[in-house]
Every structure is written in structure tokens, then in C-alpha cells.
Scaffold this motif. Structure first.
Motif, mmCIF file in Angstrom:
data_model
loop_
_atom_site.group_PDB
_atom_site.id
_atom_site.type_symbol
_atom_site.label_atom_id
_atom_site.label_comp_id
_atom_site.label_asym_id
_atom_site.label_seq_id
_atom_site.Cartn_x
_atom_site.Cartn_y
_atom_site.Cartn_z
ATOM 1 N N VAL A 127 0.851 -1.189 0.000
ATOM 2 C CA VAL A 127 0.000 0.000 0.000
ATOM 3 C C VAL A 127 0.889 1.242 0.000
ATOM 4 O O VAL A 127 1.821 1.342 0.803
ATOM 5 C CB VAL A 127 -0.917 0.020 1.246
ATOM 6 N N LEU A 128 0.593 2.186 -0.900
ATOM 7 C CA LEU A 128 1.297 3.465 -0.964
ATOM 8 C C LEU A 128 0.279 4.563 -1.227
ATOM 9 O O LEU A 128 -0.546 4.430 -2.133
ATOM 10 C CB LEU A 128 2.359 3.453 -2.065
ATOM 11 N N GLY A 129 0.333 5.633 -0.454
ATOM 12 C CA GLY A 129 -0.588 6.745 -0.637
ATOM 13 C C GLY A 129 -2.038 6.337 -0.465
ATOM 14 O O GLY A 129 -2.919 6.898 -1.094
ATOM 15 N N GLY A 130 -2.258 5.311 0.379
ATOM 16 C CA GLY A 130 -3.612 4.817 0.609
ATOM 17 C C GLY A 130 -4.155 3.945 -0.504
ATOM 18 O O GLY A 130 -5.312 3.540 -0.467
ATOM 19 N N GLU A 184 1.848 10.229 -3.426
ATOM 20 C CA GLU A 184 3.141 9.930 -2.789
ATOM 21 C C GLU A 184 4.133 9.405 -3.825
ATOM 22 O O GLU A 184 3.745 8.665 -4.741
ATOM 23 C CB GLU A 184 2.965 8.887 -1.695
ATOM 24 N N ARG A 189 8.002 7.496 -3.987
ATOM 25 C CA ARG A 189 9.068 6.829 -3.234
ATOM 26 C C ARG A 189 10.167 6.378 -4.204
ATOM 27 O O ARG A 189 10.025 5.366 -4.888
ATOM 28 C CB ARG A 189 8.532 5.617 -2.469
ATOM 29 N N MET A 201 6.950 2.306 2.145
ATOM 30 C CA MET A 201 5.532 2.132 1.823
ATOM 31 C C MET A 201 4.657 2.459 3.038
ATOM 32 O O MET A 201 5.114 2.448 4.169
ATOM 33 C CB MET A 201 5.271 0.698 1.369
ATOM 34 N N ASP A 202 3.364 2.707 2.789
ATOM 35 C CA ASP A 202 2.425 2.885 3.901
ATOM 36 C C ASP A 202 2.351 1.604 4.712
ATOM 37 O O ASP A 202 2.359 1.625 5.938
ATOM 38 C CB ASP A 202 1.018 3.199 3.390
ATOM 39 N N ALA A 203 2.255 0.479 4.004
ATOM 40 C CA ALA A 203 2.171 -0.829 4.665
ATOM 41 C C ALA A 203 2.407 -1.925 3.628
ATOM 42 O O ALA A 203 2.087 -1.766 2.450
ATOM 43 C CB ALA A 203 0.803 -1.026 5.316
ATOM 44 N N ARG A 263 1.114 -7.504 9.027
ATOM 45 C CA ARG A 263 1.838 -6.337 8.550
ATOM 46 C C ARG A 263 3.322 -6.578 8.799
ATOM 47 O O ARG A 263 3.714 -7.018 9.877
ATOM 48 C CB ARG A 263 1.365 -5.090 9.287
#
Length: 158
Positions: A28-31, A89, A91, A119-121, A128
Motif C-alpha cells: 500500500v502506498l498513498g492509501g 506519494e 518513493r 511504503m504505507d504498509a 503487517r
């Protein structure tokens, strides 16, 4: 709940081994879920957290752009890097792949791996992940792992 079997990183092989992974993998990146697969591969190497690879068709189109630089793995060959962008986002050098990996790792050709830290997650199954210690390695640390994982200060030359 930890749905992953207990594993000791000291029991992983050297040279590394590649295997199919039965769990769902997500990034997950930027939601935004930018990678989601149940057809991933992982590489296991002594004292390393597993590195997870996504088939290219399971990575959202347009989120990765070629990045500058390359590196060389003694086992897998030449790696190229990718910048990830989603949900506003960006990266840099957040993912990598092997276009023409060495013969033992031929099944990784075109697959993509992501560093979890930028990353967000990232998830293996419902777990996680945390990043492998240090700034170089891209392994994903899950709660089921035991043993000392390479990457922290003092472990660089194991």
C-alpha cells in the motif's frame, strides 16, 4: 492472529532458495493498494528475512517508473530499480527487479520486490511486515520469524 508458521532465519539455505508462497501479499502506498497477489515468490537466505516478489501483472499499471542505478547480487545477478508513485506519494528506488536473473533464479525474471520501509504498509497474509534492519536489504520481517536477522550494525559482513 499470526497465520504464518514459525521459521528460524538461521535455518534458511545458503546459497538462497526460491519458492512459491501461498499467502496473499500486498503493498500500500498513498492509501492505494499498488500490488496484490496470491501468486508471489519468496527468496530465503541464511540470516535474512524473506524477500517477496510479485508477478508484474499483479502490480498496478503505471505506478512504477524506472529509476537510476543498478546493483549486482552474487546469486541473482543484475538488479534494476523502480520509483513508486500512488495517491500523491512518490518513493524513489522503492522496488527492484531482475530482467535476466541467473539460471537458478530464472523464475524471478520480471517479478518485482518492494522495500517495506518507504511504503504505507506491506502484508504477508494478514500480518503487517517490518523492514529488514539496515538500509540495503529488502526482506520483510513478520512476527513468525526467529533468529538473528542480518542488517543491523555489526552484521554487515556475515
Amino acid at each position: 492472529m499470526n497465520d504464518l508458521p514459525s521459521e528460524n532465519v538461521q535455518d534458511y539455505p545458503r546459497p538462497p532458495a526460491i519458492e512459491q508462497i501461498g499467502q496473499r501479499l500486498r503493498v500500500v502506498l498513498g492509501g492505494v493498494v499498488i500490488a496484490d497477489t496470491t501468486a508471489g515468490l519468496r527468496v530465503l537466505e541464511t540470516h535474512h528475512a524473506p524477500t517477496y516478489y510479485f508477478p508484474p501483472q499483479d502490480v498496478m499499471a503505471g505506478v512504477l517508473k524506472a529509476a537510476q542505478g543498478a546493483s549486482y547480487c552474487e546469486w541473482k545477478g543484475a538488479a534494476r530499480y523502480w520509483t513508486a508513485q500512488a495517491g500523491g506519494e512518490i518513493r524513489p528506488r522503492a522496488a527492484w527487479s531482475f530482467s535476466r536473473p541467473s539460471k537458478p533464479f530464472a523464475s524471478l525474471a520480471g517479478y518485482l520486490a518492494f522495500y517495506s520501509e518507504p511504503m504505507d504498509a506491506c502484508f504477508v497474509g494478514d500480518q503487517r511486515v517490518s523492514p529488514q534492519p539496515g538500509s540495503f536489504y529488502g526482506g520483510w520481517v513478520t512476527p513468525n520469524l526467529q533468529g538473528r536477522i542480518k542488517g543491523a550494525p555489526g552484521t554487515e559482513f556475515w
